[in-house]
Write a protein that holds these residues in place. Structure first.
Motif, PDB file in Angstrom:
ATOM      1  N   HIS A  46       0.945  -1.219  -0.050  1.00 30.25           N
ATOM      2  CA  HIS A  46       0.023  -0.003   0.060  1.00 30.25           C
ATOM      3  C   HIS A  46       0.935   1.156   0.145  1.00 30.25           C
ATOM      4  O   HIS A  46       0.539   2.138  -0.740  1.00 30.25           O
ATOM      5  N   TYR A  47       1.877   1.211   0.736  1.00 29.32           N
ATOM      6  CA  TYR A  47       2.968   2.183   0.877  1.00 29.32           C
ATOM      7  C   TYR A  47       3.445   2.566  -0.416  1.00 29.32           C
ATOM      8  O   TYR A  47       3.496   3.983  -1.179  1.00 29.32           O
ATOM      9  N   ILE A  48       3.847   1.695  -1.349  1.00 27.11           N
ATOM     10  CA  ILE A  48       4.584   1.734  -2.390  1.00 27.11           C
ATOM     11  C   ILE A  48       3.493   2.282  -3.796  1.00 27.11           C
ATOM     12  O   ILE A  48       3.728   2.987  -4.487  1.00 27.11           O
ATOM     13  N   GLU A  73       2.181  -3.979 -11.944  1.00 24.48           N
ATOM     14  CA  GLU A  73       2.127  -5.328 -12.372  1.00 24.48           C
ATOM     15  C   GLU A  73       2.330  -6.347 -11.303  1.00 24.48           C
ATOM     16  O   GLU A  73       1.785  -7.123 -11.028  1.00 24.48           O
ATOM     17  N   ASP A  74       3.352  -5.945 -10.522  1.00 22.17           N
ATOM     18  CA  ASP A  74       3.780  -6.758  -9.337  1.00 22.17           C
ATOM     19  C   ASP A  74       4.444  -6.032  -8.314  1.00 22.17           C
ATOM     20  O   ASP A  74       5.538  -4.922  -8.846  1.00 22.17           O
ATOM     21  N   ILE A  75       4.654  -6.177  -7.194  1.00 21.56           N
ATOM     22  CA  ILE A  75       5.673  -5.542  -6.113  1.00 21.56           C
ATOM     23  C   ILE A  75       6.041  -6.851  -5.282  1.00 21.56           C
ATOM     24  O   ILE A  75       5.084  -7.535  -4.753  1.00 21.56           O
ATOM     25  N   ILE A  76       7.158  -7.245  -5.470  1.00 22.36           N
ATOM     26  CA  ILE A  76       7.976  -8.225  -4.816  1.00 22.36           C
ATOM     27  C   ILE A  76       8.770  -7.747  -3.453  1.00 22.36           C
ATOM     28  O   ILE A  76       9.623  -7.011  -3.646  1.00 22.36           O
ATOM     29  N   LEU A  77       8.327  -8.153  -2.453  1.00 22.97           N
ATOM     30  CA  LEU A  77       8.736  -7.659  -1.112  1.00 22.97           C
ATOM     31  C   LEU A  77       9.736  -8.595  -0.302  1.00 22.97           C
ATOM     32  O   LEU A  77       9.576  -9.684  -0.566  1.00 22.97           O
ATOM     33  N   ALA A  78      10.513  -7.895   0.369  1.00 14.87           N
ATOM     34  CA  ALA A  78      11.355  -8.692   1.481  1.00 14.87           C
ATOM     35  C   ALA A  78      11.582  -7.889   2.637  1.00 14.87           C
ATOM     36  O   ALA A  78      11.663  -6.496   2.527  1.00 14.87           O
TER      37      ALA A  78
END
Length: 332
Positions: A21-23, A81-86
């Motif tokens: 949500h932040y991004i 399209e995508d957010i890949i998080l760590a």
């Protein structure tokens, strides 16, 4: 299933529910909401922003660059399209893949307005903590933009290299962002499961071993490749990467950052940040061999099914390659 640490949003405004949500929210409010002054709220004042052509550490430069892009493409949309998080406790690391439809309506680095419709992808990797982006790596497919507005990349690179107000122009070293990072790559998730794929990717680039294509990719793989191209199936993928590796053979491939997500209801997803150091010793993709040292700066997203890459999005800035080839040998 992965569980996120409870302190992931420690220090962030409670209005943001989670990292995604932040991004999404700050991207929409800055770009489509034209909230350029908000950049000072959401970027650290000395945030390093690394692209294939530059490295800046000044938030005002981020604002200036954003304004310039919007002046040339005022109707730009940023579709996630995508957010890949760590997790990066406290805080997090995000790899955000964006698809942007837009129209070339204003002057700028891509020349006078052409009125042409453009579709382009960007991947932005951001380290975030305390409600701010504190470090960013960004690759935009400038080759795709150039082709869609009718520009030749060689001419565009020459324009980039024109002497500035001080009479100087960037040399090869000044053009290469400092992506060489000490130590082992930073990794998150079940990265051991990706080991055979990473070995195949490294052998493909470093050894030019095209037999690794079938080890790396699914037979029906789709690669969204630099220049806005799409390669589908082994033959197309092989031909596509051959164009790059014939021009830049037998270099050194280095992985700098890797996220592997195994979330319920989704394929295995991976985000890679990598570099490739080589010499432009072959012809073809970038014209006659110049024998100049070249660094490729790559951001890649994978979707992996049954141990093979089914979908690959790889962004490399072709403009940066031409600029490194053409940069004055006496400078930099």
């Amino acid at each position: 299933m992965m569980t996120e640490p409870t302190d992931l949003m420690q220090g962030f405004d409670p209005a943001f529910r989670d990292p995604a949500h932040y991004i999404l929210d700050i991207t929409q409010r800055i770009w489509e909401g034209r909230g350029l002054p908000l950049i000072r709220d959401w970027y650290a004042a000395d945030c390093p922003v690394r692209t294939p052509l530059s490295e800046t550490r000044d938030v005002d430069t981020v604002i200036t660059g954003t304004a310039a892009t919007l002046a040339a493409f005022p109707d730009r949309e940023l579709l996630a399209e995508d957010i890949i998080l760590a997790p990066r406790s406290p805080g997090f690391y995000s790899s955000h893949r964006i698809f942007s439809p837009m129209t070339h309506l204003g002057p700028g680095s891509f020349g006078p307005p052409t009125g042409r419709a453009v579709k382009v992808r960007t991947i932005a990797d951001c380290l975030c903590r305390d409600n701010r982006i504190v470090e960013e790596w960004l690759v935009r497919d400038q080759g795709a933009i150039a082709r869609q507005v009718g520009l030749d990349l060689l001419s565009l690179a020459l324009n980039f290299l024109r002497p500035g107000p001080d009479g100087g122009s960037p040399g090869p070293n000044a053009l290469i962002a400092r992506w060489t990072e000490p130590g082992e790559p930073i990794q998150f998730g079940d990265t051991a499961a990706l080991a055979p794929l990473l070995e195949a990717l490294t052998r493909l680039w470093q050894e030019g071993d095209f037999q690794q294509i079938t080890r790396l990719y699914d037979r029906a793989a789709s690669v969204c490749a630099p220049g806005g191209e799409e390669w589908v199936g082994y033959r197309a993928v092989e031909a596509g990467w051959f164009g790059w590796l014939a021009a830049l053979p037998l270099g050194r491939f280095r992985l700098h950052h890797l996220i592997c997500r195994t979330d319920p209801g989704q394929p295995v997803r991976a985000a890679l940040r990598w570099s490739y150091h080589a010499t432009h010793s072959g012809g073809g993709q970038f014209g006659p061999a110049s024998h100049r040292p070249i660094v490729l700066l790559g951001l890649t997203h994978w979707e992996v099914i049954d141990g093979r890459v089914r979908r690959d999005w790889t962004l490399i800035d072709e403009l940066s390659v031409y600029a490194q080839i053409l940069a004055p040998k006496s400078a930099g």
